[in-house]
Design an enzyme around this catalytic site. Structure first.
Site, mmCIF file in Angstrom:
data_model
loop_
_atom_site.group_PDB
_atom_site.id
_atom_site.type_symbol
_atom_site.label_atom_id
_atom_site.label_comp_id
_atom_site.label_asym_id
_atom_site.label_seq_id
_atom_site.Cartn_x
_atom_site.Cartn_y
_atom_site.Cartn_z
ATOM 1 N N ARG A 47 -9.841 -2.786 -3.863
ATOM 2 C CA ARG A 47 -10.442 -1.699 -4.668
ATOM 3 C C ARG A 47 -11.542 -2.320 -5.534
ATOM 4 O O ARG A 47 -11.353 -3.404 -6.088
ATOM 5 C CB ARG A 47 -9.399 -1.008 -5.566
ATOM 6 N N ASN B 224 -13.572 4.887 -16.171
ATOM 7 C CA ASN B 224 -12.161 5.296 -16.067
ATOM 8 C C ASN B 224 -12.085 6.412 -15.018
ATOM 9 O O ASN B 224 -13.109 6.829 -14.451
ATOM 10 C CB ASN B 224 -11.627 5.758 -17.428
ATOM 11 N N GLY C 89 -3.695 1.641 -11.396
ATOM 12 C CA GLY C 89 -3.887 1.383 -12.824
ATOM 13 C C GLY C 89 -4.417 -0.042 -12.944
ATOM 14 O O GLY C 89 -3.849 -0.972 -12.338
ATOM 15 N N ALA C 90 -5.489 -0.203 -13.723
ATOM 16 C CA ALA C 90 -6.208 -1.478 -13.728
ATOM 17 C C ALA C 90 -5.318 -2.704 -14.023
ATOM 18 O O ALA C 90 -5.307 -3.664 -13.238
ATOM 19 C CB ALA C 90 -7.377 -1.383 -14.703
ATOM 20 N N ASP D 53 -10.971 1.187 -16.671
ATOM 21 C CA ASP D 53 -10.893 0.274 -15.527
ATOM 22 C C ASP D 53 -11.872 -0.880 -15.634
ATOM 23 O O ASP D 53 -11.664 -1.948 -15.060
ATOM 24 C CB ASP D 53 -11.151 1.032 -14.222
ATOM 25 N N GLN E 23 -2.641 11.971 -10.965
ATOM 26 C CA GLN E 23 -1.898 10.931 -11.690
ATOM 27 C C GLN E 23 -1.343 11.465 -13.012
ATOM 28 O O GLN E 23 -0.311 11.004 -13.494
ATOM 29 C CB GLN E 23 -2.797 9.716 -11.975
HETATM 30 O O1 MRU Z 1 -7.095 5.363 -9.369
HETATM 31 P P1 MRU Z 1 -6.142 4.871 -10.411
HETATM 32 O O2 MRU Z 1 -4.898 5.695 -10.507
HETATM 33 O O3 MRU Z 1 -5.861 3.394 -10.254
HETATM 34 O O4 MRU Z 1 -6.923 5.054 -11.783
HETATM 35 C C1 MRU Z 1 -6.308 4.593 -12.955
HETATM 36 C C2 MRU Z 1 -7.082 4.883 -14.195
HETATM 37 O O5 MRU Z 1 -8.156 5.402 -14.173
HETATM 38 C C3 MRU Z 1 -6.459 4.401 -15.475
HETATM 39 O O6 MRU Z 1 -6.816 5.240 -16.545
HETATM 40 C C4 MRU Z 1 -6.974 2.975 -15.791
HETATM 41 O O7 MRU Z 1 -6.760 2.139 -14.702
HETATM 42 C C5 MRU Z 1 -6.332 2.403 -16.976
HETATM 43 S S1 MRU Z 1 -4.642 2.011 -16.714
HETATM 44 C C6 MRU Z 1 -3.997 1.311 -18.090
#
Ligand code: MRU
Length: 351
Positions: free
Chosen positions: A94, A252, A52-53, A242, A201
């Site tokens: 990442r 995203n 999550g970002a 993201d 997720q």
């Molecule tokens: O690969 P991830 O699980 O890190 O991807 C997360 C997302 O795409 C979320 O929607 C994004 O980071 C926003 S979190 C507030």
């Protein structure tokens, strides 16, 4: 409304360590891992133990402290050299979530501003900066919730994709903050959580969080969103992001773009909820956002079972970009950005 768990927490002073919920184990096991060095944290980010970002950004800020711990009593030159190496290591974990680079930049700028001081003093100030980033993220999530709740009406069905909840941030979330805040203001909502292939997720994390907070929710496969919309069960879509380019194009989790297209086709508003740390104004549009490519095994051998011939070619981008014209509004801690265009973004972010 709070939960008893913390996505991530720093324990101790400058010599302390970072505890993270290992999100790869949810929903069947709740376990924290302790990161005592930067290598453990980089592995945790790469493998999505923390994801999550905003959460990645906060974790990386604390990661800088982990990196400089071994040189805390050394010369300034050794300290700064180690800090640079640490930032490089974390930056390579990442590529898509800009919050990671934003947090690292803040930590580097802090260190630069303290050049000439004792290294122990610089380290203490860096820990304070990481804690500030952590606390600011908490506050941004609350503000996003407050602004976004006004966009949802009592009795609505709301669809979300991936996990943009408390687990993806310091606390409370971005897209889910909007839902939590609406629920706290006595609006009854029904949430449809896309399971979010390939790493689930939505199923593993969003459904877990929503149930914990007592929010009415139904889990659907990603491929069911169109049908659920056609049945009239969804009146709004809210997702996280993201990285958002200067024109409002938003990266995203893979599948978000498809959901936005479906929302458009059904006349349903598609909202993006994200803090200002998710905007990358150095990027003019979404075509320049780096998209993470992940391992084929996530698709061919998801969760330990082979579901495809092992030698089949696989394409596995972890994110996609939703064009600004499909986004009804971006909900940011500074307010609701609408219409989503370059001018409104610049005005809201005051740049
Ligand atoms: O690969 P991830 O699980 O890190 O991807 C997360 C997302 O795409 C979320 O929607 C994004 O980071 C926003 S979190 C507030």
């Amino acid at each position: 409304m709070t939960t008893h768990w913390k996505t991530l927490r720093w324990v101790g002073g400058v010599g302390g360590s970072l505890f993270l919920i290992d999100q790869t184990l949810l929903p069947t096991e709740f376990r924290e891992i302790e990161c005592r060095d930067v290598e453990t944290l980089v592995e945790a980010i790469r493998t999505l133990r923390v994801r999550g970002a905003p959460a990645i950004g906060v974790a990386a800020a604390y990661g800088v402290i982990l990196g400089v711990q071994p040189v805390m009593k050394k010369s300034e030159a050794a300290f700064i050299e180690r800090l640079r190496q640490t930032v490089e290591q974390l930056a390579a974990s990442r590529p898509t979530a800009v919050n990671l680079f934003w947090a690292l930049k803040r930590m580097e700028t802090k260190a630069e501003s303290l050049r000439g001081r004792q290294t122990e003093e610089i380290a203490a100030a860096l820990l304070e900066e990481a804690q500030k980033i952590h606390e600011e993220d908490r506050q941004m999530c609350r503000a996003i919730g407050k602004h976004g709740a006004a966009l949802l009406q009592d009795g609505q069905g709301v669809l979300t994709h991936c996990n943009a909840g408390g687990l993806a941030t310091s606390d409370y979330g971005t897209a889910l903050a909007v839902i939590y805040a609406a629920a706290e203001s006595d609006k009854t909502l029904h949430v449809f959580a896309d399971e979010t292939r390939p790493l689930l997720q939505g199923a593993r994390l969003t459904a877990w969080e929503l149930l914990q907070r007592g929010i009415d929710c139904t889990l659907i496969c990603d491929s069911m969103a169109a049908q659920v919309m056609r049945e009239g069960k969804v009146q709004a879509v809210v997702t996280g992001a993201d990285r958002i380019a200067a024109n409002g194009d938003a990266a995203n989790k893979i599948g978000t773009y498809g959901v936005a297209v479906l929302a458009k086709a059904h006349g349903i508003p598609f909202y993006v909820a994200a803090p200002s740390s998710t905007f990358d104004l150095s990027i003019s549009d979404g075509s320049k956002i780096p998209i993470e490519q992940r391992r084929a095994e996530e698709i061919t051998h998801g969760f330990g079972r082979q579901t495809a011939p092992p030698d089949v070619p696989v394409y596995n981008p972890a994110f996609d970009v939703t064009p600004a014209e499909l986004i009804a509004a971006i909900i940011c801690e500074r307010g609701v950005i609408r219409p989503v265009d370059r001018e409104m973004i610049a005005e809201t972010l005051q740049v």
